[in-house]
Design a protein around this motif. Structure first.
Motif, mmCIF file in Angstrom:
data_model
loop_
_atom_site.group_PDB
_atom_site.id
_atom_site.type_symbol
_atom_site.label_atom_id
_atom_site.label_comp_id
_atom_site.label_asym_id
_atom_site.label_seq_id
_atom_site.Cartn_x
_atom_site.Cartn_y
_atom_site.Cartn_z
ATOM 1 N N GLY A 1 54.723 23.207 60.144
ATOM 2 C CA GLY A 1 54.036 24.139 59.242
ATOM 3 C C GLY A 1 54.153 23.741 57.781
ATOM 4 O O GLY A 1 53.124 23.561 57.094
ATOM 5 N N GLU B 1 50.393 28.294 70.057
ATOM 6 C CA GLU B 1 50.697 28.137 68.632
ATOM 7 C C GLU B 1 50.518 26.684 68.202
ATOM 8 O O GLU B 1 49.954 26.403 67.127
ATOM 9 N N ASN C 1 46.768 25.809 68.229
ATOM 10 C CA ASN C 1 46.097 26.472 67.108
ATOM 11 C C ASN C 1 46.362 25.732 65.809
ATOM 12 O O ASN C 1 45.450 25.494 64.999
ATOM 13 N N LEU C 2 47.616 25.318 65.588
ATOM 14 C CA LEU C 2 47.959 24.587 64.374
ATOM 15 C C LEU C 2 47.292 23.218 64.367
ATOM 16 O O LEU C 2 46.841 22.732 63.311
ATOM 17 N N ARG D 1 43.813 23.642 63.295
ATOM 18 C CA ARG D 1 43.720 23.932 61.852
ATOM 19 C C ARG D 1 43.851 22.679 61.003
ATOM 20 O O ARG D 1 43.245 22.587 59.928
#
Length: 955
Positions: free
Chosen positions: A836, A869, A872-873, A876
């Motif tokens: 992240g 998760e 999804n990242l 992105r």
């Protein structure tokens, strides 16, 4: 039987179902023609065949059914083939069936079914019979041209001579692919002169005919069957009772459940049980009634003495029962009934006076010569028979003697039953106390101790309550204190309040130095340690150790040493913990104390896990389980050790194995505290896999949603983790933040068990991080509180250090630490946490590298929320979450556990064998085998073995 309960779930039989499916595959290739499925009456042959044929029919197979009936030997020739032919005509019509045969050949089938007209006029019966056999063979072959064809013939032990001949003919001559004959028979009906025996022997020599034996269900499978029928998990005691009486035969399980709480066997099933007995000669039946009074197993010498027969006379009387498989010969010249329910039914036929006289005869003969029963069993056998003979005085003395010996042999369950009989007899024997040398309170004390040791805490609580009601605290404070200590143990096991109050009251009853005070100090110091009150506990441990050593009680010394070790463990001093536990373990060995041995092993499993020495911990857990079984502490210490193992497997990412262990442990009916520990581990896995409903159910049972108070720091911490994780799983970050604030507000600034503390702080740190954008002030306040707690919490041991790295925000270092500790889920979580910030800083490649490392870890664990998760990242930042590249070696696809399973597969081991070897269920083995086949790109176990050798996967 109308109305009989039938399990709506298909239990077990994965291996046998797979064997039938493999036989069908082989039949499609033309290498198998028939399967002979044997098993006892009621063992589930029909249910298995039904399950197999249902799936085969869904896959496009034509299934024909025929069954033999008990009257077949008296004239119903070809009954199963007539039934199968009638089904075919009903489904297709006479004309279509006739069209499958050569012109005019349908007249040969008229001998089976009148719809085909008049039989051919061949006057030679042998020729006509040969033509019938050929036409039936042709019919099966023509049917198989259009679709795979399965002919099921049930109960061939009742087949008439003609049907047996046709079965043998088809099995020898059916060579066309796509045809499989499945035949079932009762193996217990095949006495030595049974006409099917030579047919089975002949078929066993025919290529393409397979034999498959259907075993009885295991206790775990019986529990699963009962759960399916009852709609809820049955109590351990009921499972034990039903399993012991049914001996794993599904039909009997269903019948016993129909009998209500008493598990009475219905009258409508008696014919099945007694049918074989009633066909025996009268003298044989008489001797069987005498044998039934002796129990499920009775020695030849004892039976001869009670019967008053010579060896030759007894053998002659029993020979028909052995030939009919009602009675079987066991080791050491003993006889056993084939099934416990047969013995029970025969025993129930005894008249009241006959019942008492026979039990008295057994007791008299054993009293004269104790070698007539196996070594160590004389006391128990005498207790049983004097009780059955209604001789209250002798039964009381014998029951007490047997209970004491059972206690010393760690047979706690048996001891409780014997002591209950002593209590029942107490009022019938006026001088009972003088007869056995102790008062009624002492009997209740022994019963309570045995029940607690065996994990039967509800029964133990009743005994303690009754004993305390008989005592005067002021007159006998030491006995009262000991009973109150035992009550506190039971309360703790049941998760009830008032444990500390009880123990402090017991301590006030014994202010002077002595063994009883040392016993109270032992329990009170342990409770205070687990409650986080270490400073208060330490001086109590020191006083207790001094007393136990002065008074020479080594077992108490061992318990207090482990309390001392517990204090070191809670402070994170694991090496000191293990050293002291080893001292206690050695005392346990010297004193032959199963309680000390299993407790020390359980504590060291936990310490090894905290040190990251997982292989040693798992090995010790397996050894500890065996010790618990040896010392009769399976439901007490044994289930605690199974919980330790489940925790280890959960951290290692071996979640399916952990779930297996948990489900297995729950079938034993653990005490409430152990049950809660087990389902907390299950909840951790459910959280990681996104099983919302299961998590909610467990939280509800634990009282987490209602804020039920807990005494022990470990329980408080784990419940908090579960509650916060549940909110995060449901996408409720504000609720997770509120719960984190609540938990941290009530958390002491100096928490015991650093590893647990850092695990909770690491989780709360991620909650604070997620709230920084939306609730910056609350996030800052939460971080400040985190710092205050963290500054006072020691960082001891590799696991605590790894959690501390997460707490500190050094996620890459945490991922490396988790990898070194072999904890894939934690590693994947840390990699995602590291990805992240990298993505936000514009390091797209760095983020992608981390996510691509995390994705296969999460996918292998089936951790769906984490997989989502990661993906999804990845979307992105515009990269693909590719779990595996085409150039990777096949060996990298297999987990260590899959390699272990594959190694055993290459040795030709069955799923059941592999399950026993690796301490997992056959169902889990089946999942591993399916994964291995898929990963290696093969379809059979043989191909997997070949691939293993070709690719050197096992070298």
């Amino acid at each position: 039987m109308l109305g009989r309960s039938v399990s709506p779930v298909f239990v077990g039989r994965e291996e046998e179902l797979a064997a039938l499916a493999q036989s069908l595959d082989d039949a499609l290739a033309g290498t198998v023609t028939a399967v002979l499925l044997g098993g006892e009456a009621g063992v589930g042959k029909s249910r298995l065949v039904q399950r197999f044929t249902e799936q085969a029919a869904k896959d496009g197979a034509q299934v024909l059914f025929g069954g033999c009936v008990e009257l077949s030997t008296e004239g119903l020739a070809y009954a199963p083939f007539t039934a199968a032919l009638r089904q075919l005509v009903r489904e297709r019509g006479t004309a279509q069936v006739a069209a499958l045969l050569p012109e005019g050949a349908e007249r040969d089938l008229a001998r089976l079914l009148p719809e085909f007209g008049e039989p051919s006029g061949d006057s030679d019966s042998d020729t006509a019979r040969a033509r019938l056999f050929e036409q039936f063979l042709t019919l099966l072959e023509r049917l198989s041209d259009a679709a795979p064809t399965i002919l099921v013939i049930e109960d061939i032990h009742w087949a008439d001579r003609s049907s047996r001949d046709l079965i043998a003919f088809l099995s020898r001559n059916l060579h066309a692919p796509q045809v499989l004959i499945v035949m079932t028979y009762r193996s217990d009906d095949l006495h030595r002169q049974h006409p099917l025996r030579p047919v089975l022997a002949e078929l066993g020599r025919v290529n393409g005919v397979h034999r498959l034996d259907l075993p009885r269900l295991s206790k775990d499978e019986v529990a699963e069957q009962m759960a399916g029928i009852l709609g809820s998990v049955p109590q351990y005691a009921k499972v034990q009772k039903v399993y012991e009486r049914s001996e794993g035969i599904p039909l009997f399980v269903e019948a016993l459940l129909d009998g209500g709480d008493a598990c009475a066997f219905p009258d409508s099933m008696q014919d099945l049980i007694l049918g074989g007995v009633e066909r025996l000669p009268e003298e044989t039946q008489r001797v069987l009634r005498i044998a039934a009074a002796g129990g499920i197993r009775v020695g030849h010498g004892l039976l001869a003495a009670v019967c008053g027969l010579s060896d030759l006379e007894l053998e002659a009387a029993l020979r028909p029962a052995i030939a009919r498989n009602v009675l079987q010969i066991a080791d050491n010249r003993a006889y056993v009934f084939r099934h416990a329910l047969i013995r029970e039914a025969v025993h129930d036929e005894l008249l009241p006076g006959e019942h008492q006289r026979l039990h008295a005869r057994y007791a008299e003969e054993i009293t004269k010569d104790r070698t007539l029963v196996p070594p160590g069993r004389a006391a128990v056998e005498l207790a049983h028979h004097w009780y059955g003979a209604r001789n209250d005085v002798r039964a009381l003395v014998a029951k007490w003697e047997a209970a004491r010996k059972s206690f010393k042999a760690f047979a706690y369950t048996e001891a409780v039953q014997l002591l209950e009989h002593v209590l029942t007899l107490w009022s019938r024997v006026p001088d009972a106390a003088e007869r056995i040398g102790v008062d009624q309170v002492a009997v209740l004390e022994h019963a309570a101790e045995a029940a607690h040791a065996g994990g039967e805490v509800d029964r133990g609580a009743k005994f303690v309550k009754a004993a305390l009601a008989e005592l005067d605290e002021a007159a006998e404070p030491h006995r009262a204190a000991q009973l109150i200590v035992l009550r506190s143990k039971i309360k703790r096991a049941k998760g009830q309040p008032g444990v500390e109050d009880d123990l402090r009251h017991a301590l006030r009853l014994v202010p002077e130095p002595g063994l009883v005070r040392a016993e109270v100090l032992t329990q009170l110091s342990q409770h205070l340690m687990l409650s986080g009150q270490i400073a208060q506990a330490v001086p109590l441990v020191e006083e207790g150790l001094r007393l136990s050593r002065e008074l020479g009680d080594r077992c108490l010394e061992g318990d207090l040493l482990m309390n001392q070790a517990l204090g070191h463990s809670l402070e994170g001093e694991f090496e000191a913990t293990m050293t002291i536990n080893e001292q206690a373990l050695e005392i346990g060995r010297q004193q032959n104390s199963g309680r000390l041995i299993t407790r020390a092993i359980g504590n060291n499993i936990d310490a090894l896990g905290d040190l990251g020495r997982m292989d040693e911990a798992l090995s010790l857990a397996d050894a500890g389980w065996r010790k618990a079984k040896k010392y009769g502490r399976l439901r007490a210490s044994g289930l605690f050790i199974l919980n330790n193992k489940a925790e280890l497997l959960e951290t290692l990412g071996r979640w399916d194995e952990a779930v297996d262990i948990i489900e297995r442990a729950l079938t034993f009916g653990p005490v409430l505290r152990t049950r809660y520990a087990l389902i907390r581990v299950r909840a951790d896995i459910a959280l990681a896999r996104g099983e919302v409903a299961l998590v909610e159910g467990i939280m509800s049972e634990l009282g987490v949603l209602k804020g039920r108070p807990e005494d022990f720091v470990q329980d408080i911490t784990k419940n908090a983790q579960l509650h916060i994780g549940w909110h995060l799983l449901n996408g409720e970050p504000d609720a997770a933040l509120a719960e984190a604030e609540l938990v941290l507000g009530g958390m002491p600034t100096q928490s015991s068990k650093p590893m647990l503390g850092w695990r909770l702080l690491a989780l709360i740190r991620t909650v604070a991080g997620a709230a920084e954008q939306t609730q910056p002030e609350r996030a800052a306040a939460l971080r400040a509180r985190l710092t205050a707690v963290g500054d006072r919490l020691a960082v001891v041991g590799p696991v605590a250090r790894a959690y501390h790295l997460v707490y500190s925000g050094d996620f890459d270092a945490a991922a490396t630490a988790w990898e070194r500790l072999q904890r894939p889920y934690r590693q994947a979580k840390a990699l995602v946490l590291a990805a992240g910030p990298a993505a936000r800083a514009g390091d797209r490649d760095g983020a992608a590298t981390r996510l691509r490392l995390a994705h296969p870890l999460a996918t292998a664990l089936r951790a769906e929320p984490l997989v989502a998760e990661i993906e999804n990242l990845c979307r992105r930042i515009g990269v693909a979450a590719t779990p595996l590249s085409p150039g990777q070696e096949a060996a990298e696809l297999l987990t260590p556990r899959e390699v272990e399973v594959l190694r055993l597969v290459t040795q030709g081991r069955t799923n059941r064998d592999i399950a026993a070897e690796l301490f997992i269920s056959a169902k889990t083995v089946s999942v591993h085998v399916s994964n291995i086949l898929a990963k290696l790109g093969v379809t059979t176990r043989g191909e997997a073995a070949a691939a293993a050798h070709r690719l050197s996967l096992l070298s």
